[in-house]
Design a protein around this motif. Structure first.
Motif, PDB file in Angstrom:
ATOM      1  N   ARG A 228      17.269  37.161   4.109  1.00  0.00           N
ATOM      2  CA  ARG A 228      16.868  35.757   3.431  1.00  0.00           C
ATOM      3  C   ARG A 228      15.421  35.836   3.260  1.00  0.00           C
ATOM      4  O   ARG A 228      14.507  35.864   4.272  1.00  0.00           O
ATOM      5  N   GLY A 229      15.044  35.205   2.186  1.00  0.00           N
ATOM      6  CA  GLY A 229      13.436  35.203   1.863  1.00  0.00           C
ATOM      7  C   GLY A 229      12.566  36.207   1.891  1.00  0.00           C
ATOM      8  O   GLY A 229      11.598  36.311   1.424  1.00  0.00           O
ATOM      9  N   GLY A 230      13.324  37.550   1.774  1.00  0.00           N
ATOM     10  CA  GLY A 230      12.660  38.704   1.700  1.00  0.00           C
ATOM     11  C   GLY A 230      12.044  39.328   0.385  1.00  0.00           C
ATOM     12  O   GLY A 230      11.149  40.270   0.564  1.00  0.00           O
ATOM     13  N   SER A 231      11.868  38.724  -0.443  1.00  0.00           N
ATOM     14  CA  SER A 231      11.115  38.977  -1.857  1.00  0.00           C
ATOM     15  C   SER A 231       9.434  38.867  -1.442  1.00  0.00           C
ATOM     16  O   SER A 231       8.725  39.597  -2.270  1.00  0.00           O
TER      17      SER A 231
ATOM     18  N   PHE B  59      13.250  41.592  -2.820  1.00  0.00           N
ATOM     19  CA  PHE B  59      14.401  41.248  -1.756  1.00  0.00           C
ATOM     20  C   PHE B  59      15.370  42.602  -1.658  1.00  0.00           C
ATOM     21  O   PHE B  59      16.084  42.787  -0.871  1.00  0.00           O
TER      22      PHE B  59
ATOM     23  N   GLU C  66      18.674  39.047  -8.255  1.00  0.00           N
ATOM     24  CA  GLU C  66      17.193  39.330  -8.560  1.00  0.00           C
ATOM     25  C   GLU C  66      17.193  40.451  -9.931  1.00  0.00           C
ATOM     26  O   GLU C  66      16.320  39.947 -10.626  1.00  0.00           O
TER      27      GLU C  66
ATOM     28  N   SER D 199      12.435  36.431  -7.251  1.00  0.00           N
ATOM     29  CA  SER D 199      13.614  36.247  -6.502  1.00  0.00           C
ATOM     30  C   SER D 199      14.749  35.783  -7.506  1.00  0.00           C
ATOM     31  O   SER D 199      14.402  35.624  -8.566  1.00  0.00           O
ATOM     32  N   ALA D 200      15.943  35.646  -6.876  1.00  0.00           N
ATOM     33  CA  ALA D 200      17.007  35.079  -7.721  1.00  0.00           C
ATOM     34  C   ALA D 200      16.660  33.592  -8.067  1.00  0.00           C
ATOM     35  O   ALA D 200      16.143  32.960  -7.375  1.00  0.00           O
TER      36      ALA D 200
ATOM     37  N   THR E 255      21.543  33.039  -4.703  1.00  0.00           N
ATOM     38  CA  THR E 255      21.944  33.856  -3.653  1.00  0.00           C
ATOM     39  C   THR E 255      23.027  33.216  -2.658  1.00  0.00           C
ATOM     40  O   THR E 255      24.125  33.786  -2.368  1.00  0.00           O
TER      41      THR E 255
HETATM   42  N1  ASP Z   1      17.170  35.697  -3.122  1.00  0.00           N
HETATM   43  C1  ASP Z   1      16.915  35.869  -1.899  1.00  0.00           C
HETATM   44  C2  ASP Z   1      17.082  34.658  -0.797  1.00  0.00           C
HETATM   45  O1  ASP Z   1      17.776  33.537  -1.434  1.00  0.00           O
HETATM   46  C3  ASP Z   1      15.480  36.479  -1.483  1.00  0.00           C
HETATM   47  C4  ASP Z   1      14.360  35.602  -1.709  1.00  0.00           C
HETATM   48  O2  ASP Z   1      14.539  34.589  -2.331  1.00  0.00           O
HETATM   49  O3  ASP Z   1      13.244  35.835  -1.047  1.00  0.00           O
HETATM   50  O4  ASP Z   1      16.911  34.689   0.299  1.00  0.00           O
END
Ligand code: ASP
Ligand code: ADP
Ligand code: MG
Length: 405
Positions: A150-153, A136, A74, A41-42, A47
């Motif tokens: 969001r959270g897609g990694s 992501f 990312e 992820s970033a 993000t």
């Molecule tokens: N960087 C993205 C986010 O903050 C994806 C992730 O962290 O999974 O949502």
């Protein structure tokens, strides 16, 4: 020895020391003889910071440009992590979503993965290279950059694990695994040794951000062996799998909170056939997902309908309803964003009729009012005032898990 996908979230790669820590986990897995694909992820709040930067220039940027921007977070992580691993003397390469053939549809900001063309990854693995992939992000049919939401990694990691037939997909994060409630907020939350895909999917959909809901859906569909564990503690995590042992004597596995929700009430609708159809087909045409629905008993030929939508859809929902006010026929529309949905999840509740009553009893004892209720075979959700949300989770959690604490 096998093929292992390891995903590290933003807090696990937030600074140079943390990246070095992650690099040690990765190279240890490699030294054990495994082929290793890493998804990152970033870093930290990158993000969120990028979203804020966009807002300084444009209050409503196009989704395409937003994805172009957000995907850069990312890309920074993967290059930095590859550099840390290079410095340790290991063969490593970082690759973007485009380079690993992560093909998605064109729903910018919430793209769905259509397929992954894995030739490049396989070629790098054949050279015994550690492969670090940007989570992501993907590309659509025009090769434009997309992001998965969001959270897609987590979903990127599972998609790679499924496409490559990996033996294991490890989701490393900042807690030791999946807990019975958010361990950062709820006293007495316990780590689960294992959880079923179905229960994990419910928890993720109902607000437990520990896993992206689509990652669980995909892991279930493609039989991916999945584990959630900490980047920092070295302790065993939580296995997510098809069938699991029940959690001691509890009929539920967890309590979740979702604050990304708003309630819309249509007051003074006429009480005749076709009204609900009109309201909800209008919303469906605008692709607005409706969650809990409550209709009052008719009185003097009029009734009310309330329903919930995600906060992102509130304005669109209100606008379309106002636009069709005459055609639908209602008196007024009221919107409340100060609400939260609290849910209990567990496949054990099917055969135990007292579970919902126990939940409502815990809220009653804490003097917390319930605005709406919805149930399915494996969950009960209630809508409460947002100011009561954390307390509500705590008292419900105490009710179901205190005796095991
Ligand atoms: N960087 C993205 C986010 O903050 C994806 C992730 O962290 O999974 O949502
Ligand atoms: P990452 O950046 O590693 O993807 P996230 O912030 O997306 O991490 O997810 C981990 C966080 O999820 C934890 O820090 C925790 O506060 C929160 N969380 C919410 N519900 C749960 C739960 N039931 N079990 C574990 N963590 C949870
Ligand atoms: Mg996450």
């Amino acid at each position: 020895m096998g093929l292992i996908v390891q995903k590290f979230g933003g807090s696990s790669v937030a600074n140079a020391d943390k990246i070095r820590n992650v690099a040690k986990i990765i190279t240890k897995t490699y030294d054990d003889g495994n082929d290793v694909i890493v998804v990152l992820s970033a870093q930290g709040d990158t993000t969120d910071d990028l979203i804020a930067k966009a807002g300084e220039l444009n209050s409503k940027p196009s989704k395409r440009e937003m994805d172009m921007l957000l995907a850069t977070g990312e890309q920074q992580s993967i290059a930095l992590c590859a550099m840390a691993i290079e410095a340790m003397g290991y063969p490593v390469i970082s690759l973007t979503g485009w380079q690993v053939g992560m093909k998605t549809n064109s729903s910018y900001g919430g793209a769905r993965i259509k397929r992954v063309d894995c030739e490049r990854i396989r070629a790098e693995l054949d050279k015994r290279c550690i492969v670090i992939v940007a989570g992501f992000q993907g590309v659509n049919k025009r090769d434009d950059v997309t992001t998965l939401g969001r959270g897609g990694s987590d979903t990127s990691a599972v998609a790679l694990a499924a496409s490559l037939g990996a033996d294991l997909c490890q989701i490393y994060t900042d807690v030791d695994g999946v807990y019975t409630a958010d361990p950062r907020k709820i006293k007495g939350a316990r780590k689960l040794e294992e959880i079923s895909f179905d229960e994990m999917l419910e928890l993720a959909c109902l607000g437990s951000q520990v896993l992206h809901n689509r990652s669980v859906e995909m892991a279930k569909r493609y039989h991916v062996n999945m584990e959630v564990l900490s980047s920092f503690s070295g302790l065993p995590g939580t296995k997510v799998k098809e069938v699991v042992k029940p959690v001691e004597n509890s009929h539920i596995v967890g309590v979740a909170k979702d604050t990304d929700i708003a309630r819309i009430a249509l007051v003074g609708l006429s009480d005749r056939p076709g009204i609900a159809f009109r309201v909800f087909s209008l919303l469906a045409k605008r692709k607005i997902n409706v969650d809990i629905i409550l209709q009052s008993i008719g009185r003097e030929e009029s009734k009310d309908i309330s329903f919930t939508v995600s906060k992102a859809d509130v304005d669109a929902a209100r606008d379309i309803l106002e636009e069709y006010k005459e055609a639908i026929g209602f008196h007024s529309v009221h919107v409340s964003e100060d609400v939260a949905k609290i849910s209990i999840v567990g496949s054990g509740m099917i055969n135990n009729p007292g579970v919902a009553a126990d939940m409502f009893g815990a809220l009653y004892n804490a003097n917390i009012n319930i605005n709406m209720i919805s149930t399915s075979e494996i969950k009960v959700s209630v809508l409460v005032d947002i100011r009561d949300a954390d307390h509500a989770v705590q008292v419900i959690h105490d009710k179901f898990f205190a005796e095991f604490g």
